[in-house]
Design a protein around this motif. Structure first.
Motif, PDB file in Angstrom:
ATOM      1  N   ARG A 134       0.814  -1.216   0.000  1.00  0.00           N
ATOM      2  CA  ARG A 134       0.000   0.000   0.000  1.00  0.00           C
ATOM      3  C   ARG A 134       0.851   1.271   0.000  1.00  0.00           C
ATOM      4  O   ARG A 134       0.417   2.298  -0.486  1.00  0.00           O
ATOM      5  N   ASP A 135       2.077   1.219   0.538  1.00  0.00           N
ATOM      6  CA  ASP A 135       2.875   2.432   0.622  1.00  0.00           C
ATOM      7  C   ASP A 135       3.930   2.519  -0.463  1.00  0.00           C
ATOM      8  O   ASP A 135       4.758   3.409  -0.431  1.00  0.00           O
ATOM      9  N   LEU A 212      12.766  -1.957   2.250  1.00  0.00           N
ATOM     10  CA  LEU A 212      12.938  -2.305   3.659  1.00  0.00           C
ATOM     11  C   LEU A 212      12.861  -1.008   4.444  1.00  0.00           C
ATOM     12  O   LEU A 212      13.710  -0.122   4.302  1.00  0.00           O
ATOM     13  N   GLY A 213      11.811  -0.893   5.231  1.00  0.00           N
ATOM     14  CA  GLY A 213      11.598   0.342   5.988  1.00  0.00           C
ATOM     15  C   GLY A 213      12.502   0.418   7.206  1.00  0.00           C
ATOM     16  O   GLY A 213      13.136  -0.571   7.591  1.00  0.00           O
ATOM     17  N   LEU A 219       8.226  -4.166   2.060  1.00  0.00           N
ATOM     18  CA  LEU A 219       7.114  -3.911   1.145  1.00  0.00           C
ATOM     19  C   LEU A 219       7.553  -4.277  -0.257  1.00  0.00           C
ATOM     20  O   LEU A 219       8.741  -4.351  -0.535  1.00  0.00           O
ATOM     21  N   THR A 220       6.614  -4.487  -1.138  1.00  0.00           N
ATOM     22  CA  THR A 220       6.978  -4.754  -2.523  1.00  0.00           C
ATOM     23  C   THR A 220       5.965  -4.124  -3.469  1.00  0.00           C
ATOM     24  O   THR A 220       4.790  -3.961  -3.108  1.00  0.00           O
ATOM     25  N   THR A 221       6.427  -3.752  -4.649  1.00  0.00           N
ATOM     26  CA  THR A 221       5.496  -3.227  -5.645  1.00  0.00           C
ATOM     27  C   THR A 221       4.754  -4.360  -6.338  1.00  0.00           C
ATOM     28  O   THR A 221       3.737  -4.140  -6.988  1.00  0.00           O
ATOM     29  N   GLY A 222       5.307  -5.573  -6.230  1.00  0.00           N
ATOM     30  CA  GLY A 222       4.790  -6.668  -7.056  1.00  0.00           C
ATOM     31  C   GLY A 222       5.376  -6.533  -8.464  1.00  0.00           C
ATOM     32  O   GLY A 222       5.847  -5.449  -8.851  1.00  0.00           O
TER      33      GLY A 222
END
Lengths: 229, 222
Positions: A134-135, A212-213, A219-222
């Protein structure tokens, strides 16, 4: 380059048995193993992140070439960071969702393939939606974009909308079979694909970004497809 | 450049009283426990020992008013997470040494049992760079005196040539031929874009070594 590290307070770490390292001497340069001197934690993390440049990087590399324990450490830390960015640390993969995706692929994808209507190749490494997206989202090339590439074309730039400030990104470029063509890390939200990565006219490619936050979340964009004209 | 300190670390380092400090510490622990445990599990397979290591790491991180964290805040370059991985790993190694254990990591660059493999890699380097080495002769337990002298000269010449390389190339050769790392791992460690860049660089360095050896009278026809 900082050597040793009083602040890290690692007397045990600094007392490596010299015998273990002396036999690894063939490739060592003029620096001899010195049990009192190792890369400090700041230098180690900077080297791992690729932030060292110039003389500082050369000094660190010269030490690493002769110090098995520091080498061992940078390889291990790199692997840990890679492991964090490529697997979901903080949440279990939604198994049911992944299973549903497989069922859907079989139910919908196969008939379409047999029908000849599904022409776009599916990457071998199908990525399940196991991380939050989502981010983090891709900006360019847009999904299914057709990118003009000619002999005089500018280098291909991949860009995305970043996660939180301070995030680190791993960018991956894959061919139509899901084979990684190129991968790199950056703290920026765009990156230029090196000119020696061949993108053939008519070819389909995929790219995705893992972030990597600072809080350790990944997170991933896919995977996103684009084609070369 | 150091990144902005994570909020929980800033709170911890600037806490004015014990209550605030405890609360900040709790927040720090909650935020980073999984990362620390992940690092520990790479070195300690046994769950109970892993939890002992975890307690040890937290204790060391908190002691002396969180001295290590202050050290990062003063000198830190780059991501806090990377720094924390380095320090947590070092503290875990320290724990294992204090508790009389050995690390149980697998697949690291220079762990136990790599020695024999390392010799093989050195031979490969010698063969690749010199393009002249008879591997059967190297395996011979009773080589002739001439062979020994020849081998010793080659080794000396190679060592000398390697020492004259830029440090990043020396590190590349060491990771590949001394530690036996895969090109993919080397690419990640040394920031090559792909493993193919590793192969290309290796090829260039080996060609350079070969040229130098030839210049010293060691050619491929011997």
């Amino acid at each position: 380059m900082g050597m040793s590290e009083p602040d890290a307070g690692m007397p045990g770490f600094l007392s490596e048995e010299p015998g273990e390292r002396k036999d690894l001497s063939l490739l060592r340069g003029s620096m001899t193993p010195d049990d009192a001197n190792h890369l400090d934690s700041t230098t180690t993390s900077a080297f791992v992140e690729g932030h060292l440049t110039g003389a500082a990087r050369d000094r660190a590399a010269a030490h690493l070439a002769v110090c098995a324990s520091c080498r061992d450490e940078i390889v291990a830390v790199r692997e840990v960071l890679t492991g964090i960015s490529t697997r979901p640390m903080w949440r279990r993969p939604p198994v049911l969702l992944a299973a549903a995706a497989v069922v859907a692929l079989v139910a919908i994808g196969l008939p379409l393939l047999q029908d000849g209507r599904l022409r776009a190749p599916v990457p071998v490494a199908v990525r399940t939606p196991e991380r939050e997206t989502r981010d983090l989202s891709a900006a360019s090339p847009a999904p299914d974009a057709i990118v003009e590439r000619g002999p005089t074309a500018q280098p291909l730039v991949l860009a995305w909308h970043g996660a939180e400030a301070g995030s680190r990104y791993r960018v991956n470029l894959l061919d139509a079979n899901g084979e990684t063509l190129w991968s790199s890390e950056t703290g920026d939200t765009s990156i230029t694909v090196p000119g020696d990565i061949e993108l053939l006219p008519g070819g389909s490619y995929f790219w995705f970004v893992d972030a990597l936050g600072t809080d350790g979340r990944s997170l991933t964009t896919g995977a996103l497809r684009f084609s070369i004209r | 450049m150091p990144e902005a300190l994570p909020k929980e670390v800033t709170l911890l380092l600037h806490a004015d009283d014990e209550t605030t400090r405890d609360a900040a510490w709790e927040r720090f622990v909650a935020q980073h426990t999984r990362l620390i445990l992940y690092v520990i599990r790479k070195l300690v397979r046994d769950r109970d020992r892993g939890m002992d290591a975890y307690a040890w790491v937290l204790e060391r991180l908190r002691e002396d008013g969180a001295r290590r964290l202050r050290g990062y805040s003063a000198n830190g370059a780059g991501k806090f997470t990377t720094w924390l991985v380095v320090v947590a790993r070092r503290l875990t190694v320290d724990f294992l040494r204090h508790s009389g254990g050995r690390t149980q990591a697998t697949g690291t660059a220079t762990g136990d049992g790599v020695g024999r493999e390392s010799q093989v890699f050195r031979r490969r380097l010698l063969a690749l760079a010199g393009d002249t080495v008879d591997l059967d002769a190297l395996r011979d337990e009773h080589p002739a005196a001439d062979d020994l002298l020849d081998r010793s000269e080659r080794l000396e010449a190679l060592t000398q040539a390697v020492q004259e390389l830029p440090s990043m190339d020396r590190l590349l050769l060491t990771l590949r031929f001394d530690d036996g790392l895969q090109a993919e791992q080397i690419a990640r460690t040394m920031h090559f874009p792909t493993r193919f860049h590793v192969y290309r660089r290796l090829d260039r360095v080996l060609t350079q070594l070969r040229t130098q050896l030839n210049g010293r009278g060691i050619d491929g026809d011997e």
